[in-house]
Scaffold this active site. Structure first.
Site, mmCIF file in Angstrom:
data_model
loop_
_atom_site.group_PDB
_atom_site.id
_atom_site.type_symbol
_atom_site.label_atom_id
_atom_site.label_comp_id
_atom_site.label_asym_id
_atom_site.label_seq_id
_atom_site.Cartn_x
_atom_site.Cartn_y
_atom_site.Cartn_z
ATOM 1 N N ASP A 89 -0.633 10.896 -47.200
ATOM 2 C CA ASP A 89 -0.422 10.241 -48.706
ATOM 3 C C ASP A 89 -1.300 8.911 -48.419
ATOM 4 O O ASP A 89 -1.738 8.569 -47.652
ATOM 5 C CB ASP A 89 1.114 10.005 -48.583
ATOM 6 C CG ASP A 89 1.691 8.924 -47.266
ATOM 7 O OD1 ASP A 89 1.143 9.332 -46.066
ATOM 8 O OD2 ASP A 89 2.409 8.365 -47.474
ATOM 9 N N GLU A 147 4.087 9.408 -45.154
ATOM 10 C CA GLU A 147 4.451 8.398 -44.160
ATOM 11 C C GLU A 147 4.534 7.073 -44.806
ATOM 12 O O GLU A 147 5.545 6.255 -43.940
ATOM 13 C CB GLU A 147 3.262 8.470 -43.254
ATOM 14 C CG GLU A 147 3.564 7.616 -41.919
ATOM 15 C CD GLU A 147 3.401 6.204 -42.137
ATOM 16 O OE1 GLU A 147 3.892 5.542 -41.440
ATOM 17 O OE2 GLU A 147 2.450 5.928 -42.687
ATOM 18 N N HIS A 372 -4.565 -0.935 -45.273
ATOM 19 C CA HIS A 372 -3.747 -1.362 -46.606
ATOM 20 C C HIS A 372 -4.617 -2.385 -47.496
ATOM 21 O O HIS A 372 -4.052 -3.023 -48.400
ATOM 22 C CB HIS A 372 -2.371 -1.884 -46.566
ATOM 23 C CG HIS A 372 -1.572 -0.746 -45.777
ATOM 24 N ND1 HIS A 372 -0.236 -0.626 -45.951
ATOM 25 C CD2 HIS A 372 -2.102 0.395 -45.170
ATOM 26 C CE1 HIS A 372 0.422 0.326 -45.244
ATOM 27 N NE2 HIS A 372 -0.725 1.042 -44.654
#
Ligand code: NI
Length: 406
Positions: A89, A147, A372
């Site tokens: 993902d 996840e 991220h």
């Protein structure tokens, strides 16, 4: 025995096999990177994985949940079952990289490297599907959805039975804190349990010019935030590890109005089960004490995240040997534990295993942005290391006992 052993030694090494697939694996990774999908919505990704696996031949394919894929590779001889997991993902981030494989979906980005995880596991599956004659047992490839979003896809896959009969499970994260060419492995606690809290402090709103007629929750919230810092610094054994972070605070609407309530939220991260139980009690004691001291009240809620990732000692020793044999002993490092969470821990509830980090950082090329981040990227040479490690692990674990006997 000597015949099969010499057959093995005259064949290509896992590193050579991974190198032969270099461009293919990078191509898969870039395709996935261009077409990221959010957690629980990996429809096209799962279809791409399914179709690619189907093209290899020799794999038994299954869709245990809507957006996950499992491939079973049965060796021609009986033996143990090794599961290897990749997550698939992406994240709700607008990509800022200016590369030709940048995300084509605005606001969605593979900013954690799961595109690389999926590509590596496809590469290992393609190679191992051609080596069935050497395999004693089964390799089970777990392509996991979601996840990044609690309650996570791993738990759903486990409930669907994907871990039934598995003897050992391994998985890796491409890892920006470590330079490309290194692999971090560690026994025991590797990743934390990411629990969360929601707190509302209630007071009495009113005119900002008459604070004595109010219970000023902004002032109380400030005290609460400050006092919560005492949990880790004064309440936790310095040898243990914990994080308490307030990540959101919201209250008030105007210059001249004191609000009636303030909302706070954040995360609590621990490795240790006892500490995980204890911190919410310390937390509430502080919130209660500070609120009462100033005439405020509160509502407080804790929610549990993933379990911590705790690696099995024997699986770790096995993976250390695998990494050293695949990439050379110099590639092997001790992983530094992370307070990040990982739902790989759900698979570890069902079988011993090892989660490890594959270095993907390259200072010279500016590939340094953290996971991220809107400019996150990978040194794609790391993909080749991952493919080689997975191939080596499967061949070593399913070798019919020859390696262990040697
Ligand atoms: Ni990740």
């Amino acid at each position: 025995m000597s015949a099969s052993l010499s057959a093995r030694t005259t064949q290509l090494s896992p590193v050579q096999r991974a190198a032969a697939l270099r461009d293919t694996v990078i191509g898969w990774r870039r395709h996935l990177h261009m077409h990221p999908e959010l957690s629980f919505h990996e429809e096209r990704t799962a279809q791409f994985v399914y179709d690619t696996l189907a093209s290899f031949g020799g794999l038994e394919l299954e869709r245990p949940t809507k957006t996950s894929v499992v491939a079973r590779l049965h060796g021609v001889h009986p033996g143990p079952v090794l599961a290897v997991r990749a997550d698939m993902d992406a994240l709700p981030i607008l990509e800022r990289n200016e590369v030709d494989y940048a995300s084509r979906t605005p606001g969605v980005m593979h900013a954690c490297g799961h595109d690389g995880h999926t590509a590596m596991l496809l590469g290992a599956a393609k190679t191992l599907a051609q080596l069935r004659e050497q395999l004693h047992g089964e390799v089970r490839f777990l392509f996991q959805h979601a996840e990044e979003l609690f309650p996570g896809g791993a738990e759903e896959m486990v409930a669907a039975g994907v871990m039934d009969g598995v003897d050992m499970v391994i998985g890796a994260h491409l890892w920006l804190p470590m330079p490309v060419g290194t692999v971090g492995v560690l026994a025991g606690r590797l990743m934390a349990s990411p629990d969360v809290f929601d707190l509302v402090i209630h007071g009495r709103g009113g005119h900002a010019a008459a604070p004595h007629e109010t219970v000023d929750v902004i002032a109380v919230a400030a005290q609460v935030v400050t006092n919560l810092q005492h949990i880790v610094s004064r309440g936790v054994d310095p040898i243990d590890r914990a994080v308490v972070s307030v990540t959101r605070i919201a209250g008030g609407t105007a210059y001249n109005v004191l609000p009636g309530s303030v909302e706070l939220a954040g995360t609590i991260r621990t490795f240790d089960a006892a500490l995980r139980e204890e911190i919410p009690q310390l937390f509430e004691r502080i919130v209660r004490g500070v609120s009462e001291a100033h005439g405020a009240s509160y509502t407080l809620r804790f929610d549990r995240g993933y379990r911590p990732v705790v690696n099995d000692a024997a699986a770790v020793e096995f993976m250390r040997r695998v990494v050293a044999r695949a990439l050379g002993p110099d590639a092997l490092a001790d992983a530094r534990p992370s307070m990040g969470g990982e739902d790989f821990s759900a698979f570890l509830q069902r079988a011993p295993g090892c989660f490890f980090f594959i270095g993907a950082r390259n200072e010279a090329r500016g590939i340094v942005h953290p996971h991220h981040h809107e400019r996150f990227d990978l040194d794609e040479r790391a993909l080749e290391s991952g493919v080689a490690i997975f191939i080596e692990a499967a061949l070593a674990y399913l070798d019919g006992g020859r390696t262990h006997a040697a």
